[in-house]
Design an enzyme around this catalytic site. Structure first.
Site, short mmCIF file in Angstrom:
data_model
loop_
_atom_site.label_atom_id
_atom_site.label_comp_id
_atom_site.label_asym_id
_atom_site.label_seq_id
_atom_site.Cartn_x
_atom_site.Cartn_y
_atom_site.Cartn_z
N ASP A 161 55.42 3.40 -6.64
CA ASP A 161 55.90 4.40 -5.68
C ASP A 161 57.23 4.95 -6.16
OD1 ASP A 161 54.79 4.91 -2.53
OD2 ASP A 161 56.73 5.76 -3.05
N THR A 209 42.84 12.86 -0.32
CA THR A 209 41.87 13.86 0.13
C THR A 209 42.21 15.19 -0.55
OG1 THR A 209 41.73 12.71 2.23
CG2 THR A 209 40.90 14.96 2.19
N GLY A 266 45.39 15.13 16.21
CA GLY A 266 46.63 15.17 15.44
C GLY A 266 46.64 14.06 14.40
N CYS A 303 45.79 13.41 9.08
CA CYS A 303 44.59 13.92 8.40
C CYS A 303 43.82 15.03 9.13
CB CYS A 303 43.65 12.76 8.11
SG CYS A 303 44.38 11.62 6.91
N ASN A 327 35.80 14.32 8.57
CA ASN A 327 36.99 14.47 9.43
C ASN A 327 36.87 15.67 10.36
OD1 ASN A 327 38.39 12.22 8.87
ND2 ASN A 327 40.01 13.18 7.68
N LYS A 381 45.11 18.80 8.97
CA LYS A 381 45.15 19.42 7.63
C LYS A 381 43.74 19.47 7.01
CE LYS A 381 46.40 15.42 4.66
NZ LYS A 381 45.48 15.46 3.52
N ASP A 382 42.93 18.46 7.26
CA ASP A 382 41.60 18.45 6.63
C ASP A 382 40.69 19.53 7.22
OD1 ASP A 382 42.69 16.35 5.26
OD2 ASP A 382 41.27 14.83 5.94
N PRO A 424 40.17 12.27 26.60
CA PRO A 424 40.96 13.50 26.42
C PRO A 424 42.39 13.22 25.95
CG PRO A 424 39.75 13.59 28.47
CD PRO A 424 39.56 12.20 27.94
N GLU A 456 38.36 8.38 1.07
CA GLU A 456 38.89 7.23 1.81
C GLU A 456 38.67 7.47 3.30
OE1 GLU A 456 40.40 4.16 0.82
OE2 GLU A 456 39.95 4.02 2.94
N LYS A 467 34.14 14.00 2.68
CA LYS A 467 35.41 13.64 3.33
C LYS A 467 35.84 14.71 4.33
CE LYS A 467 39.19 11.83 4.50
NZ LYS A 467 39.21 10.73 5.44
N ARG A 507 53.42 11.63 12.15
CA ARG A 507 53.12 12.81 11.33
C ARG A 507 52.12 13.70 12.08
NH1 ARG A 507 51.74 10.29 5.42
NH2 ARG A 507 50.30 8.98 6.56
N ARG A 562 41.50 4.12 8.91
CA ARG A 562 42.32 4.60 10.03
C ARG A 562 43.72 4.01 9.89
NH1 ARG A 562 39.14 1.54 14.37
NH2 ARG A 562 39.14 0.16 12.59
N GLU A 563 44.75 4.81 10.17
CA GLU A 563 46.12 4.28 10.09
C GLU A 563 46.27 3.16 11.12
OE1 GLU A 563 49.06 7.38 10.38
OE2 GLU A 563 48.31 8.35 8.57
N1 LIG Z 1 46.62 8.14 6.25
C1 LIG Z 1 45.31 8.15 6.41
O1 LIG Z 1 44.78 7.73 7.46
C2 LIG Z 1 44.40 8.65 5.32
C3 LIG Z 1 43.01 8.39 5.39
C4 LIG Z 1 42.18 8.88 4.40
C5 LIG Z 1 42.71 9.65 3.36
N2 LIG Z 1 44.05 9.91 3.35
C6 LIG Z 1 44.55 10.72 2.23
O2 LIG Z 1 45.16 9.87 1.26
C7 LIG Z 1 46.32 10.49 0.70
C8 LIG Z 1 47.53 9.61 0.92
O3 LIG Z 1 47.70 9.43 2.31
P1 LIG Z 1 48.68 8.32 2.89
O4 LIG Z 1 48.57 8.39 4.38
O5 LIG Z 1 48.46 7.03 2.21
O6 LIG Z 1 50.08 8.96 2.42
P2 LIG Z 1 51.55 8.37 2.59
O7 LIG Z 1 52.43 9.53 2.74
O8 LIG Z 1 51.56 7.29 3.64
O9 LIG Z 1 51.83 7.66 1.20
C9 LIG Z 1 51.92 8.33 0.00
C10 LIG Z 1 52.88 7.60 -0.91
O10 LIG Z 1 52.86 8.22 -2.18
C11 LIG Z 1 54.19 8.18 -2.70
N3 LIG Z 1 54.28 9.14 -3.80
C12 LIG Z 1 54.48 10.48 -3.76
N4 LIG Z 1 54.48 11.00 -5.00
C13 LIG Z 1 54.27 9.97 -5.85
C14 LIG Z 1 54.15 9.86 -7.26
N5 LIG Z 1 54.23 10.93 -8.05
N6 LIG Z 1 53.95 8.64 -7.78
C15 LIG Z 1 53.85 7.54 -7.00
N7 LIG Z 1 53.95 7.58 -5.66
C16 LIG Z 1 54.15 8.78 -5.10
C17 LIG Z 1 55.05 8.46 -1.50
O11 LIG Z 1 56.37 8.02 -1.71
C18 LIG Z 1 54.34 7.64 -0.41
O12 LIG Z 1 54.84 6.33 -0.33
C19 LIG Z 1 46.40 11.87 1.33
O13 LIG Z 1 45.72 12.77 0.50
C20 LIG Z 1 45.64 11.71 2.63
O14 LIG Z 1 45.08 12.92 3.08
C21 LIG Z 1 44.91 9.42 4.27
#
Ligand SMILES: NC(=O)c1ccc[n+]([C@@H]2O[C@H](COP(=O)([O-])OP(=O)(O)OC[C@H]3O[C@@H](n4cnc5c(N)ncnc54)[C@H](O)[C@@H]3O)[C@@H](O)[C@H]2O)c1
Length: 406
Positions: A29, A123, A259, A262, A210, A265-266, A254, A146, A206, A332, A149-150
């Protein structure tokens, strides 16, 4: 196998831990604090299973071959496989995802270790893998959507609904199957439905998945708007509708709008991918979320105006949590922010109760961690999700959380 994971957010971290059960994993990271935490077996995000796995590893009760670093070049140089899990935010100006964080990783890997297979887990727009194959002809790419769920990120990878891996070329099918089996090996469930398909189809899966979830949220929200305007009891209508087995009694509570990181934006990205393809529904799903927020905000503004008529000179609107879901540690793109923006645009002040926000204000509204102060001072309290914190002031609360669940 040596695996590097680029990005330690919800997706990257859960995958890093999943894969570190049977492989040597280096999580990368750009934020040193996250890396430091991970190297001390602490989770940088709130997630019960991630926290449990890291704690057990620190106590020697669980084997995890996991290290974290900010030194991307070293991590990628030694990797057989690089999983890319960096953000893909929606760029409103370009009307498309901003994929430059993904490309940052790709370009570094190509520079120092072009033989490594790269699996994009972020995504991406439909057609993205095909486009990077053309742009970086020396790269070997797979795309794997992926579905976590968060807050349940590792749980959802230990018990996946499905594993899908997309390959841009038929001759990479064996590589795609190998990655699918790595995910399956880390899972606790056996017999996980697994599909290998073309990368473009996997990208579509994907965004369509969503957008369907967003459609469902939007549907029950519009049902609620209708019931509110016509004076009907939404809960009765929802219960009656959802006893139909093809609809089902779930994901029907409801809210102020869909929000989180994902769904907003998706859905917009899928709509952008529909350019030159006939559609009505996808635009309606995107539009419906704005209409819902307008409706909810107007309901709250009406209550504020009523308070003014009854002598409250400057009604203060309490925003109970900025988060999207109960138990979440981030806000977010949460829908309540859209409500707050609309209320403030009409000249009403807000007071925010958000214990996870370490700042004195949020968009010029005061932030407090003191629940008593919040409950006493807010004239009306707006809560996307009900919490028993609000029991003593329930008469002030505006929520559409009818079933007290996400
Ligand atoms: N959050 C979700 O529920 C979820 C579910 C499915 C898919 N996604 C997709 O997965 C992707 C990541 O989502 P997330 O929620 O894990 O994001 P996040 O923002 O929680 O984490 C992303 C991480 O990447 C790091 N980062 C940025 N640029 C970097 C680089 N060049 N090298 C190394 N690290 C770097 C950031 O510092 C951050 O810690 C997105 O495309 C999102 O749409 C997210």
């Amino acid at each position: 196998m040596n695996i590097a994971v680029g990005g330690t957010g919800y997706v990257g971290l859960s995958l890093a831990i999943l894969l570190a059960q049977h492989n040597q994993v280096t999580a990368v990271d750009v934020i040193p604090k996250k890396v430091e935490k991970l190297n001390n077996w602490q989770s940088p995000i709130a997630d019960t299973e991630i926290e449990r796995f890291l704690k057990e590893a620190s106590e020697g009760k669980r084997k995890l071959n996991l290290t974290a670093t900010t030194s991307a070049a070293t991590a990628y140089a030694n990797a057989d496989l690089v999983v890319i899990a960096t953000p893909t935010n929606y760029d409103a100006r370009k009307n498309f995802f901003d994929t430059h964080f993904v490309e940052q990783v790709i370009e570094l890997v190509l520079e120092i270790n072009p033989k490594a297979t790269m699996v994009v887990k972020s995504t991406v727009p439909v057609g993205y893998t095909k486009s990077i194959c053309a742009r970086y002809p020396k790269g070997k790419f797979l795309f794997s959507p992926e579905f976590l769920r968060e807050g349940h990120a590792l749980y959802d990878n230990l018990h996946p609904s499905r594993i899908i891996v997309g390959t841009p070329f038929e001759d990479m099918r064996a590589e795609a199957e190998r990655f699918a089996s790595l995910l399956a090996e880390g899972a606790e469930d056996t017999d996980v439905p697994t599909l290998v398909m073309h990368a473009t189809e996997a990208e579509a899966v994907k965004l369509f998945a969503n957008t369907y979830l967003a459609l469902r949220v939007a549907y029950f929200n519009e049902l609620d708007t209708y019931c509110e305007v016509r004076g009907l009891d939404t809960a009765s209508v929802v219960r009656g509708v959802c006893l139909e087995p093809r609809v089902g009694d779930f994901y029907n509570n409801p809210s102020f709008g869909y929000g989180g990181y994902c769904l907003p934006k998706d859905t917009k990205q899928l709509l952008a991918n529909y350019q030159d393809v006939p559609q009505n529904l996808i635009s309606a799903i995107v539009q419906s979320n704005r209409t819902r927020k307008d409706f909810v905000a107007e309901e709250i503004i009406d209550r504020c105006r009523l308070l003014k008529e009854h002598g409250v000179k400057h009604p203060l609107v309490g925003i109970y949590r900025l988060t999207m879901k109960s138990g979440s540690d981030n806000f977010r793109a949460s829908s309540i922010q859209g409500i707050m923006k609309r209320i403030k645009a009409k000249g009403f002040q807000c007071l925010v109760y958000e214990p996870t926000l370490d700042a004195p204000d949020f968009f010029e509204s005061e932030v407090t961690h003191n629940l008593n102060y919040f409950n006493e001072n807010a004239d009306i309290i707006v809560a996307n999700r009900w919490n028993d914190d609000l029991s003593s002031v329930s008469s002030k609360v505006y929520t559409r959380d009818l079933f007290c669940r996400d």
